[in-house]
Design an enzyme around this catalytic site. Structure first.
Site, PDB file in Angstrom:
ATOM      1  N   SER A   1       0.870  -1.174   0.085  1.00 26.85           N
ATOM      2  CA  SER A   1      -0.054  -0.095  -0.149  1.00 26.85           C
ATOM      3  C   SER A   1       0.961   1.062  -0.133  1.00 26.85           C
ATOM      4  O   SER A   1       0.610   2.264  -0.609  1.00 26.85           O
ATOM      5  CB  SER A   1      -1.085   0.193   1.123  1.00 26.85           C
TER       6      SER A   1
ATOM      7  N   ASN B   1      13.201   4.079   6.112  1.00 28.67           N
ATOM      8  CA  ASN B   1      12.402   2.964   6.351  1.00 28.67           C
ATOM      9  C   ASN B   1      11.034   3.673   7.195  1.00 28.67           C
ATOM     10  O   ASN B   1      11.284   4.839   7.790  1.00 28.67           O
ATOM     11  CB  ASN B   1      12.712   1.985   7.369  1.00 28.67           C
TER      12      ASN B   1
ATOM     13  N   HIS C   1       7.861   3.026   9.705  1.00 22.56           N
ATOM     14  CA  HIS C   1       7.517   1.890  10.746  1.00 22.56           C
ATOM     15  C   HIS C   1       6.070   2.383  11.250  1.00 22.56           C
ATOM     16  O   HIS C   1       6.011   3.667  11.845  1.00 22.56           O
ATOM     17  CB  HIS C   1       8.616   1.860  11.875  1.00 22.56           C
TER      18      HIS C   1
END
Ligand code: GAR
Length: 210
Positions: A23, A117, A119
């Site tokens: 997504s 990244n 998270h």
């Protein structure tokens, strides 16, 4: 996206690494189509041939490097192949989006300060797997999303941006997941644009956007 529309000599190039639904990858594709992402997505790297994100990449016409962990005895070996693919395409930034393999120094060192990244918690709370479930079980009233630089650890790199999400009494784990994913959709393209625009200053663990 054309070079002219970016207003620079060469588009900023990103590679997205993902293992699952994709997504966040889709959000980046959609932002690129809408002209709100100042970066070209030149490669998807995926360790699960059957993952839905691979189909999303194929539909969007993005090149894929798909591999299976079990085909390699050492993590360094597939990362060396990935590094070649990245170098061939002149990738400026690696964007991890639900990539569920730990990275080795082969990529972490080569892309130090150039690998991010996302998270689904306010780090350093709830690192690792199932961060949304961990926050839900713990009973916190506030959680959210973190984008950070990748270092050698698990969700330990310097924080670039965070977006808070409140857990309301009427929330369920499903509505919380939707709120978190919505926060991810807001935050990730914005952070990619900061890198593309050269706005990110890194001094140790202190990251400023100028
Ligand atoms: C996202 O929620 C992302 O924050 C999380 O995996 C999900 C991937 O969803 N990443 C981590 O937990 C990393 N530790 P997606 O495949 O639909 O983008």
């Amino acid at each position: 996206m054309t070079e002219q529309s970016l207003g620079s000599a060469r588009p900023f190039r990103i590679a997205v690494f993902a293992s699952g639904q994709g997504s966040n990858f889709q959000t980046l594709i959609d932002s690129s189509r809408e002209g709100t992402l100042g970066a070209e997505i030149v490669l998807l790297v995926c360790n699960k041939p059957e993952a839905p994100v691979v189909e999303r990449a194929r539909r969007a016409g993005v090149d894929c490097f798909v591999f299976e962990r079990k085909s390699y005895s050492r993590r360094e070996d597939y990362e060396a192949e990935i590094a070649e693919e990245l170098a061939r395409r002149g990738v400026d930034l690696i964007v991890l989006a639900g990539y569920m393999l730990l990275l080795t120094p082969v990529l972490v060192e080569a892309y130090q300060g150039r690998m991010i990244n996302i998270h689904p918690s306010l780090l350093p709370s709830f690192p690792g797997k199932d961060a949304i479930g961990q926050a839900w079980e713990y009973g916190v009233k506030l959680t959210g999303v973190t984008v950070h630089l990748v270092d050698g650890g698990m969700d330990t790199g310097p924080v670039i941006a965070q977006k808070a999400v409140e857990i309301d009494p009427e929330d369920t784990i499903e509505t919380l997941e939707e709120k978190i994913h919505s926060a991810e959709r807001d935050l990730y393209p914005q952070v990619v644009n900061w890198f593309a625009d050269g706005k990110v200053r890194i001094e140790g663990r202190s990251i400023t956007i100028s």
